[in-house]
Enzyme design. Sequence first.
Site, PDB file in Angstrom:
ATOM      1  N   SER A  70       0.848  -1.188   0.000  1.00 25.97           N
ATOM      2  CA  SER A  70       0.000   0.000   0.000  1.00 25.97           C
ATOM      3  C   SER A  70       0.881   1.235   0.000  1.00 25.97           C
ATOM      4  O   SER A  70       2.079   1.177   0.291  1.00 25.97           O
ATOM      5  CB  SER A  70      -0.935   0.020   1.217  1.00 25.97           C
ATOM      6  N   GLY A  71       0.269   2.360  -0.359  1.00 23.64           N
ATOM      7  CA  GLY A  71       0.984   3.624  -0.393  1.00 23.64           C
ATOM      8  C   GLY A  71       0.007   4.759  -0.577  1.00 23.64           C
ATOM      9  O   GLY A  71      -1.199   4.601  -0.375  1.00 23.64           O
ATOM     10  N   PHE A  73      -1.070   6.004  -3.237  1.00 26.60           N
ATOM     11  CA  PHE A  73      -1.973   5.747  -4.356  1.00 26.60           C
ATOM     12  C   PHE A  73      -3.137   4.865  -3.958  1.00 26.60           C
ATOM     13  O   PHE A  73      -4.181   4.865  -4.604  1.00 26.60           O
ATOM     14  CB  PHE A  73      -1.202   5.060  -5.491  1.00 26.60           C
ATOM     15  N   VAL A  76      -2.659  -2.581  -3.068  1.00 26.36           N
ATOM     16  CA  VAL A  76      -2.568  -3.637  -4.073  1.00 26.36           C
ATOM     17  C   VAL A  76      -2.739  -4.978  -3.376  1.00 26.36           C
ATOM     18  O   VAL A  76      -2.183  -5.215  -2.297  1.00 26.36           O
ATOM     19  CB  VAL A  76      -1.221  -3.587  -4.824  1.00 26.36           C
ATOM     20  N   LYS A  89      -5.870  -3.586  -7.696  1.00 25.35           N
ATOM     21  CA  LYS A  89      -5.425  -2.290  -7.198  1.00 25.35           C
ATOM     22  C   LYS A  89      -6.619  -1.404  -6.906  1.00 25.35           C
ATOM     23  O   LYS A  89      -7.452  -1.162  -7.783  1.00 25.35           O
ATOM     24  CB  LYS A  89      -4.516  -1.607  -8.225  1.00 25.35           C
ATOM     25  N   ASP A 191       6.376   9.022 -14.611  1.00 19.66           N
ATOM     26  CA  ASP A 191       6.797   8.637 -13.258  1.00 19.66           C
ATOM     27  C   ASP A 191       7.684   7.391 -13.307  1.00 19.66           C
ATOM     28  O   ASP A 191       7.523   6.471 -12.503  1.00 19.66           O
ATOM     29  CB  ASP A 191       5.585   8.394 -12.366  1.00 19.66           C
TER      30      ASP A 191
END
Length: 338
Positions: A70-71, A73, A76, A89, A191
């Site tokens: 996870s983060g 964004f 997952v 996701k 990115d």
Amino acid sequence: MPSPIPVSRLLPRDIYPSVDIGTCSSPLAKPPHGSTLQVPVQRPHGRVASRLWSSVIHWKELRSVEPVGSGGFGSVYRAEYLGETVALKRVKKCTKNKLASRQSFWAELNAAHLRHSNIVRVIAATTCVPADFGDESSIGTILMEFVGSRNLQHVIYGCTEPLGEDRWLRYATDMARGLRFLHSHRVVHLDIKPANVLVSAQDVCKIADFGCSVKLDRGCEGSAISPHLSHVGGTYTHRAPELLKGEGLSPKADIFSFGITLWQLVTREQPYTGDRQHVLYAVVAHNLRPRVQEQPGFGSERGRRCGALLSRCWSAEGRCRPSADELLPHLELLRSQV
């Protein structure tokens, strides 16, 4: 999280005029009479389609959903879907900028229709989530091929195993092939960095995480960045100077990021140290770049040739950088040298 992007930047012109960005929207087509959006997906023998993707997820077919990471964004998960292992996701909803969250979700689909061995394949995506699978902090769900939980960030900084010339050159060639394919379809990733390049069990690199990506209109390459795009583009350490200055957007921005990533592969060090604002200023005003001289990885003949190639990749002027198509022969030549 990227700032708001006009939907015309994310979708082809023949699609975006009909887009309805309501709760159950999809960039593919408007549903007749309010029915659920669907795209016919061929599933021979019940398997996940290899060429088409769907705007409908068959939730009852999901099995064994396990968290992977996870983060900022979102999260997952690893899951089983129609008999195959997939990555699920969930794109996180940003309460401060809901429009940016929504557009980041659509940006993830810029490469959904593309199929290449060095790009993570999208299987299905939707903003329609049943209550038993729901998450109020999620704006949408994307199913992708499961490459694994390993990325170049782990390979470079989290492993003690050697990363020899043959290996980092192979990884660099994989990335360049993926970028060449994306750029040929006018998709700019924006990115590229080690954490966004997954490494499969077969040791093949695949470009992932398209939440900052942009689909360029024909003929607009290199044009000035619109106000809506002034903050698009992920990690500051890998961001091209023209994007920092808001001067222009082109596939050459990915080449700059590729150069920084390749340097990390060679040296296994962080590209910069110090305050973020100082680094940003120095990259633009003083042409600050990671050090090549006296770095052990650049001591061999191949290393020196790679260093010369890096100098071109992170040139201050985008027009002076090679395209991904021009990069590949140089990388393949380096790989062939003994």
